[in-house]
Motif scaffolding. Structure first.
Motif, PDB file in Angstrom:
ATOM      1  N   GLN A   1      -3.305  21.447 -13.131  1.00 21.91           N
ATOM      2  CA  GLN A   1      -3.103  21.650 -11.605  1.00 21.91           C
ATOM      3  C   GLN A   1      -1.630  21.742 -11.233  1.00 21.91           C
ATOM      4  O   GLN A   1      -1.433  21.646  -9.738  1.00 21.91           O
ATOM      5  CB  GLN A   1      -3.574  19.799 -10.817  1.00 21.91           C
ATOM      6  N   ASN A   2      -0.437  22.624 -11.934  1.00 24.35           N
ATOM      7  CA  ASN A   2       0.246  23.073 -11.757  1.00 24.35           C
ATOM      8  C   ASN A   2      -0.045  24.669 -11.977  1.00 24.35           C
ATOM      9  O   ASN A   2       1.334  24.912 -11.207  1.00 24.35           O
ATOM     10  CB  ASN A   2       1.310  22.549 -13.104  1.00 24.35           C
ATOM     11  N   LEU A   3      -0.783  24.959 -12.526  1.00 21.05           N
ATOM     12  CA  LEU A   3      -0.364  26.026 -12.645  1.00 21.05           C
ATOM     13  C   LEU A   3      -1.675  27.065 -11.300  1.00 21.05           C
ATOM     14  O   LEU A   3      -2.314  26.202 -10.417  1.00 21.05           O
ATOM     15  CB  LEU A   3      -2.409  27.143 -13.647  1.00 21.05           C
ATOM     16  N   ASN A   4      -0.776  27.713 -10.447  1.00 18.09           N
ATOM     17  CA  ASN A   4      -0.894  27.929  -9.204  1.00 18.09           C
ATOM     18  C   ASN A   4      -1.716  29.443  -9.188  1.00 18.09           C
ATOM     19  O   ASN A   4      -2.876  30.422  -8.567  1.00 18.09           O
ATOM     20  CB  ASN A   4       0.287  28.038  -7.745  1.00 18.09           C
ATOM     21  N   THR A   5      -0.820  30.543 -10.112  1.00 13.91           N
ATOM     22  CA  THR A   5      -1.262  32.024 -10.230  1.00 13.91           C
ATOM     23  C   THR A   5      -1.228  31.875 -11.572  1.00 13.91           C
ATOM     24  O   THR A   5      -0.743  32.076 -11.884  1.00 13.91           O
ATOM     25  CB  THR A   5      -1.095  33.263  -8.883  1.00 13.91           C
ATOM     26  N   ILE A   6      -1.892  32.981 -12.186  1.00  9.37           N
ATOM     27  CA  ILE A   6      -1.808  33.686 -13.013  1.00  9.37           C
ATOM     28  C   ILE A   6      -1.658  35.388 -13.235  1.00  9.37           C
ATOM     29  O   ILE A   6      -3.320  35.547 -12.613  1.00  9.37           O
ATOM     30  CB  ILE A   6      -2.633  32.961 -14.426  1.00  9.37           C
ATOM     31  N   MET A   7      -1.004  35.913 -13.555  1.00 11.56           N
ATOM     32  CA  MET A   7      -1.324  37.611 -13.488  1.00 11.56           C
ATOM     33  C   MET A   7      -1.741  37.802 -12.214  1.00 11.56           C
ATOM     34  O   MET A   7      -2.519  38.822 -11.715  1.00 11.56           O
ATOM     35  CB  MET A   7      -2.386  37.980 -14.915  1.00 11.56           C
ATOM     36  N   GLY A   8      -1.211  37.082 -11.114  1.00 10.70           N
ATOM     37  CA  GLY A   8      -1.485  37.892  -9.903  1.00 10.70           C
ATOM     38  C   GLY A   8      -3.061  37.024  -9.650  1.00 10.70           C
ATOM     39  O   GLY A   8      -2.746  37.608  -7.842  1.00 10.70           O
ATOM     40  N   LEU A   9      -3.835  36.262 -10.043  1.00 13.52           N
ATOM     41  CA  LEU A   9      -4.459  36.200  -9.586  1.00 13.52           C
ATOM     42  C   LEU A   9      -4.416  34.848  -9.419  1.00 13.52           C
ATOM     43  O   LEU A   9      -4.265  33.676 -10.498  1.00 13.52           O
ATOM     44  CB  LEU A   9      -5.390  36.237 -10.885  1.00 13.52           C
TER      45      LEU A   9
END
Length: 206
Positions: A37-45
């Motif tokens: 749940q600490n992830l917000n965006t990956i590769m701009g997605l």
């Protein structure tokens, strides 16, 4: 088919899935689900929620399981299937796919792979970067063929097997379900018992 794609898993394998989906240019919107749940965006997605959210939005998205582990991928994909989710097949534009090749849902074919004619590949498989599968192969469900692995003609691979990086499978070979074939191993005779196999020629160690 939806114009939106949801990828379950935002780690390394999931990112490669997203890269392929972007290059296919079939979806107007691509997003991730991940239990971190600490992830917000990956590769701009965007990462828009945790994995279980997928089961609640199956009517809004195409859903792809971007998890490299065969067992986990199988569990999630089969639940999605039971709920009627639309699960696409992803093929990198640089892959070479021959005539009369079939794929099950949830399978990905990565960059530089070659799959020759009259081969069948099951559902939930990973055909990884630069691997080659020659003619008349029968690849079961939930199999991971690692980067640079090479399968000669008329090879059969049972469900849930993992072929390690740069492994080589000679022609007319059958490999049992739920095997792990080590990196660089060379399989020159049928494998009839599940287990871990390494070496040249490959031998069972567990």
């Amino acid at each position: 088919m939806s114009n939106k794609l949801l990828i379950i898993g935002a780690s390394g394998h999931g990112k490669v899935i997203a890269d392929i989906a972007l290059k296919m240019d079939k979806w107007q919107e691509i997003a991730f689900l991940d239990d971190d749940q600490n992830l917000n965006t990956i590769m701009g997605l965007e990462v828009i929620g945790v994995s279980d959210m997928a089961y609640k939005v199956i009517n809004k998205y195409d859903i792809f399981v971007g998890i490299g582990n065969n067992t986990i991928r199988k569990k999630i994909l089969e639940k999605l299937e039971s709920l009627g989710a639309n699960i696409p097949i992803l093929i990198h534009p640089s892959a070479v796919v021959g005539e009369k090749v079939s794929f099950g849902v949830g399978t990905v074919v990565m960059a530089g792979s070659v799959i020759n004619c009259c081969t069948s590949i099951g559902k939930g498989c990973v055909i990884n970067t630069g691997s080659t599968i020659d003619h008349d192969n029968k690849i079961g469900d939930f199999i991971h063929i690692s980067p640079g692995a090479h399968l000669a003609g008329t090879v059969t691979v049972g469900q849930g097997t993992w072929l390690g990086i740069s492994s080589v499978i000679s022609n007319n070979i059958s490999i049992a379900s739920n095997c792990q074939i080590g990196a660089g191993a060379v399989v020159v005779k049928d494998i009839t018992e599940s287990g871990i196999y390494i070496g040249v020629p490959a031998r069972r160690i567990k």
